[in-house]
Structure formats: C-alpha cells, structure tokens
Scaffold this motif. Structure first.
Motif, short mmCIF file in Angstrom:
data_model
loop_
_atom_site.label_atom_id
_atom_site.label_comp_id
_atom_site.label_asym_id
_atom_site.label_seq_id
_atom_site.Cartn_x
_atom_site.Cartn_y
_atom_site.Cartn_z
N LEU A 292 0.78 -1.27 -0.05
CA LEU A 292 0.02 -0.02 0.24
C LEU A 292 0.76 1.25 0.04
O LEU A 292 0.59 2.43 -0.63
N SER A 293 1.78 1.24 0.74
CA SER A 293 2.78 2.55 0.71
C SER A 293 3.77 2.81 -0.49
O SER A 293 3.75 3.86 -0.74
N GLN A 294 3.79 1.66 -1.22
CA GLN A 294 4.29 1.88 -2.61
C GLN A 294 3.22 2.21 -3.75
O GLN A 294 3.72 3.23 -4.42
N SER A 295 2.20 1.57 -3.57
CA SER A 295 1.23 1.68 -4.51
C SER A 295 0.33 2.86 -4.72
O SER A 295 0.09 3.46 -5.58
N THR A 296 -0.12 3.21 -3.29
CA THR A 296 -1.11 4.29 -3.03
C THR A 296 -0.66 5.13 -1.87
O THR A 296 -1.16 5.32 -0.75
N PRO A 297 0.82 5.96 -1.90
CA PRO A 297 1.15 6.80 -0.71
C PRO A 297 0.08 7.72 -0.48
O PRO A 297 0.12 8.34 0.65
N ASP A 298 -0.53 8.34 -1.22
CA ASP A 298 -1.54 9.38 -1.09
C ASP A 298 -2.94 8.90 0.05
O ASP A 298 -3.30 9.93 0.44
N LEU A 299 -3.09 7.58 0.10
CA LEU A 299 -3.76 7.09 1.23
C LEU A 299 -3.18 7.43 2.53
O LEU A 299 -3.99 7.19 3.59
N LEU A 300 -1.72 7.37 2.70
CA LEU A 300 -1.27 7.61 3.87
C LEU A 300 -0.82 9.24 4.15
O LEU A 300 0.52 9.62 3.84
N GLU A 301 -1.64 10.11 4.06
CA GLU A 301 -1.76 11.56 3.94
C GLU A 301 -1.15 12.27 5.10
O GLU A 301 -1.25 11.94 6.22
N VAL A 302 -0.11 13.16 4.87
CA VAL A 302 0.67 13.77 6.02
C VAL A 302 -0.10 15.51 5.97
O VAL A 302 -0.20 15.96 5.09
N ALA A 303 -0.85 15.61 7.21
CA ALA A 303 -1.27 16.91 7.59
C ALA A 303 -0.17 18.01 7.49
O ALA A 303 -0.39 18.94 6.98
N ALA A 304 0.87 17.62 8.27
CA ALA A 304 2.04 18.60 8.59
C ALA A 304 2.91 18.14 9.18
O ALA A 304 2.87 16.75 9.85
N SER A 305 4.30 18.70 9.02
CA SER A 305 5.46 17.92 9.90
C SER A 305 6.00 19.04 10.66
O SER A 305 6.23 20.21 10.36
N TYR A 306 6.41 18.66 12.03
CA TYR A 306 7.07 19.61 12.88
C TYR A 306 8.29 18.95 13.51
O TYR A 306 8.33 17.71 13.50
N ASP A 307 9.20 19.51 14.02
CA ASP A 307 10.48 19.23 14.78
C ASP A 307 10.04 18.51 15.92
O ASP A 307 9.07 19.07 16.65
N LEU A 308 10.71 17.53 16.41
CA LEU A 308 10.26 16.54 17.77
C LEU A 308 10.12 17.85 18.71
O LEU A 308 9.23 17.48 19.73
N ALA A 309 10.91 18.56 18.96
CA ALA A 309 11.08 19.69 20.03
C ALA A 309 9.92 20.52 20.06
O ALA A 309 9.44 21.10 20.98
N ASP A 310 8.95 20.43 18.86
CA ASP A 310 7.87 21.36 18.64
C ASP A 310 6.47 20.74 18.92
O ASP A 310 5.38 20.75 18.22
N PHE A 311 6.82 19.83 19.92
CA PHE A 311 5.64 18.57 20.03
C PHE A 311 4.43 19.17 20.56
O PHE A 311 3.24 18.66 20.10
N LYS A 312 4.39 20.50 21.14
CA LYS A 312 3.17 20.94 21.67
C LYS A 312 2.46 21.54 20.51
O LYS A 312 1.17 21.65 20.33
N ALA A 313 3.12 22.13 19.72
CA ALA A 313 2.35 23.02 18.57
C ALA A 313 1.82 21.84 17.63
O ALA A 313 0.74 21.85 17.06
N ALA A 314 2.62 20.81 17.47
CA ALA A 314 2.17 19.56 16.59
C ALA A 314 0.74 18.91 17.09
O ALA A 314 0.11 18.44 16.33
N ILE A 315 0.94 18.82 18.42
CA ILE A 315 -0.39 18.10 19.15
C ILE A 315 -1.52 19.16 18.91
O ILE A 315 -2.80 18.58 18.62
N GLU A 316 -1.21 20.35 18.92
CA GLU A 316 -2.46 21.28 18.78
C GLU A 316 -2.99 21.05 17.39
O GLU A 316 -4.25 21.10 17.10
N HIS A 317 -2.25 21.27 16.28
CA HIS A 317 -2.59 20.82 14.92
C HIS A 317 -3.02 19.50 14.77
O HIS A 317 -4.28 19.31 13.98
N ALA A 318 -2.58 18.43 15.63
CA ALA A 318 -3.38 16.90 15.17
C ALA A 318 -4.85 17.13 15.82
O ALA A 318 -5.39 16.31 15.40
N ARG A 319 -4.96 17.91 16.75
CA ARG A 319 -6.15 18.12 17.08
C ARG A 319 -7.15 19.20 16.64
O ARG A 319 -8.48 19.27 16.82
N ARG A 320 -6.82 19.96 15.34
CA ARG A 320 -7.73 20.90 14.73
C ARG A 320 -8.68 20.33 14.16
O ARG A 320 -8.44 19.23 13.30
N PRO A 321 -9.95 20.70 13.99
CA PRO A 321 -11.08 20.17 13.39
C PRO A 321 -10.64 20.41 11.80
O PRO A 321 -9.84 21.17 11.23
#
Ligand code: NAP
Length: 342
Positions: A292-321
């Motif tokens: 699946l990761s090879q044939s249809t990577p768009d099904l494993l969509e990324v919302a955004a990437s944050y540096d590990l140190a920015d985990f608080k901003a990343a968690i806030e994003h993960a919870r956004r409606p």
C-alpha cells in the motif's frame, strides 16, 4: 538524544516535557537500535498520555509516547542477521518512538520499500494494519451478505483507508462525518459513497434512506459517545457494531433490551491485539502495508511535519477540526543517517 516524556497522565501540553541526555540505549540480543527520523501523532498516543475519563491512571515512572515511526538502523544487537546498519526501517509496535533513538526487536523493524518517502514510511504500519483488522472483522460480520456498512469519522485517516477499500472491493459504504464541509470533502473523494453530516437534524433518516429496506449490517465506529445508541438503532436485526476508537468525550450508552431482542452484536477491534496473530498472518499484513505504501502513498496523507521539539504545536495541529491526514514529528537527518527514499 532528545526524548518526549511524561511521569503522570494529564493534558498533553501540561504533562509532556522534552528531556535531553547523552546516554543512548544499547540493543540487546535480537534487537536493533533505530535512529528515529519521523513518527506520527496518532489519537491513541494522546489517549495514552491523557487517559480516558473514569479510568484509573496507568503510570509507573517516566514514559515516552509513540508506537510507530521510521528511522535508520544505527546498530545491531547480537544474533541479528536480517538487517544492516544504515537500512531504513518502519517500526511497530515500538513503545517510545517520540525519541531520537529507540530499541526494538529486529523482527518488528520492517524494511522500507524502495521509493517510499520517509513520511509515508512513518505511516506505513499502524493504520494499514488497523485496516486489515477492521476489514476482517467486517467480513465476518457481513457473513457473505452485501448489505450496507456505515462508518463514523469517515474523513479520518483510517476512514479514508476504509473508503478506498470499499471502492476496491465494491462494498456498499455509507460515510458519516460531523460537519457539512466534511461531507462535501468525502463526496469529492469518494463520489460513489453517500456522505452524511451528523450536524443535520435528520441524519438518521438520511442513513435509513440510503441503506434501503435491508438496513445497515455493520457499523464501524471510532467516535463512541452518546451517538453509539443511535448507531445501534440504525442496524438491521442481527447486525454488528464494531467499536475501534473513542474520539467523542462522553460515555457510550447501549440499551440492553434492543441488543437482546434484535440479536445485535457489539465487538471491539484493537491494533494492540495484532501481536497475537501468528507470525505468518502478521507477515501477510505487513506485506499488504508495504505494498500500500508503494502503490497508493496518497492514502497515507501527511497533514504537517514539526520538529520533535515542537511537539506542543504539533499536538495542537493534530487536534484541529477539519485536519486532513496525520501530523508528523521529525528529527533532522545527519550525514550518517542516509538520504531517504533510497
Ligand atoms: N482500534 C485501533 O486499533 C485503532 C488504530 C488506529 C486508530 N484508531 C482510532 O481510529 C480513529 C481515527 O484515527 P485516525 O488516526 O484516522 O484519526 P485522524 O486522522 O486524526 O482523524 C480524526 C478525525 O475524526 C474527526 N473527529 C474528531 N473528533 C470527532 C468527534 N467527536 N465526532 C466525530 N468526528 C470526530 C475529525 O474530523 P473533522 O474535524 O473533519 O470532523 C478528525 O479529523 C481514532 O479514534 C483512533 O483512536 C483505532
């Protein structure tokens, strides 16, 4: 090495801290040390940190969130012959991936297929393996019938995988989401599947009209909450409610009488039980995930990437409606952690 950790359960932004230390763990016999590069924030990671209402705190000592991710094999423990240093791997189940390094049993470090990006690889296991488990549970509940299946939070990362599987297997799927805009997005994504917003007063009537006389045979529910009772009410006699998440915040009531009188089944599905499958069965599921990761990577969509140190901003994003896809936490590549997608 940086590690996100918590020593008591509670609101993630308050209890999680970033710790820096010089010490790196060492792999034991049959294990590998992985230099982590990308790991997702799954709803289940946050449940682990925050706990569920009414459940006793499960905590002893410092813990690090995260169960999957991808990285590069840094070093091998004794007796490991299947992997080599520098190789890209996806890991699951690997408790503590929100760290720059993690030690995992070698057989739980899956080689990343050539051409698959680091971001896709970080999402290669948990959701596709959950799809495998849900699909098996659904097939069992359908017992060869072709009656409609209803799913909640259809716009979630898992919901979209279920939607794609339904198209592929010609399964009649009805998608439930909580907003009108979410329903519009689902119609664009999967035009052949009805999409209904639970903010509409007559959402249950709409489901009944789409399901027709046969009614809904299976509900795939990851919301829980008070809506569960309504979902059970939409099932045909003999139908099955499959519960696999609790995005809602309230308790999940179910009246006993209709369950008995209408011979309904309620069952849970959890990726936490995946390890109880045989090695051969697990290998089949992993091969599906790699494919699946090879044939249809768009099904494993990324919302955004944050540096590990920015985990608080990343968690806030993960919870956004209305977020689409999964939020990732990254560690920058160094000269000795390779070039990715090789
Ligand atoms: N049982 C297992 O083994 C297993 C494994 C993996 C995931 N899961 C569960 O599967 C679910 C989906 O995970 P995911 O990673 O696909 O999530 P995700 O990509 O983060 O998407 C979750 C989406 O659900 C919708 N949502 C959030 N709260 C809701 C609520 N109270 N009522 C209705 N909709 C709500 C939101 O969409 P909108 O904001 O657009 O409405 C949100 O974007 C979670 O419950 C997760 O815990 C279970």
């Amino acid at each position: 090495m940086r590690t996100v950790e918590y020593t008591r359960q509670g609101e993630a932004a308050q209890v999680l801290t970033l710790r820096e230390e010089r010490h790196r763990p060492a792999p034991g016999v049959g294990e590998v040390l992985v230099r982590m590069l990308v790991r997702p924030i799954h709803p289940g990671d946050l449940v682990g940190v925050e706990g569920l209402p009414g459940q006793p705190e499960q905590q002893s000592g410092a813990r690090t969130p995260g169960v999957e991710g991808m990285g590069v094999v840094e070093s091998l423990g004794a007796d490991v012959r299947t992997l080599r240093p520098g190789q890209r791997v996806a890991v699951f189940p690997a408790p503590g991936t929100w760290s720059d390094f993690v030690v995992v049993p070698a057989d739980l470090a899956v080689p990343v297929p050539a051409g698959v990006s680091d971001e896709t690889a970080a999402l290669m296991l948990v959701n596709p393996l959950t799809l495998c488990m849900l699909y098996r549970a659904m097939e069992k509940a359908l017992r060869g019938q072709t009656n409609p299946v209803l799913q909640t939070a259809a716009g979630s990362s898992i919901g979209r995988l279920v939607g794609a599987a339904a198209v592929r297997h010609d399964l009649q799927l009805i998608n439930l989401v909580r907003s009108t805009s979410g329903a519009e997005r689902m119609r664009t994504l999967y035009p052949s599947q009805p999409a209904i917003a639970t903010c509409d007063d007559d959402w249950q009537g709409q489901v009944r009209r789409h399901a027709g006389e046969r009614g809904v045979q299976v509900v795939l529910d990851c919301v829980g909450d008070a809506m569960t009772q309504d979902l059970a009410g939409l099932l045909a006699d003999g139908g099955t409610l499959i519960s696999y998440g609790q995005l809602g915040s309230g308790t999940t009531p179910l009246e006993a009488l209709p369950l008995m009188a209408r011979a309904l089944t309620v069952r849970g599905v959890s990726i936490l039980r995946w390890m109880s499958r045989t090695p051969k069965e697990r290998a089949r599921d992993v091969a599906f995930a790699q494919d699946l990761s090879q044939s249809t990577p768009d099904l494993l969509e990324v919302a955004a990437s944050y540096d590990l140190a920015d985990f608080k901003a990343a968690i806030e994003h993960a919870r956004r409606p209305a977020k689409s896809g999964t939020v990732l936490l990254t560690t920058p590549r160094t000269a000795d952690s390779g070039h990715g997608a090789a």
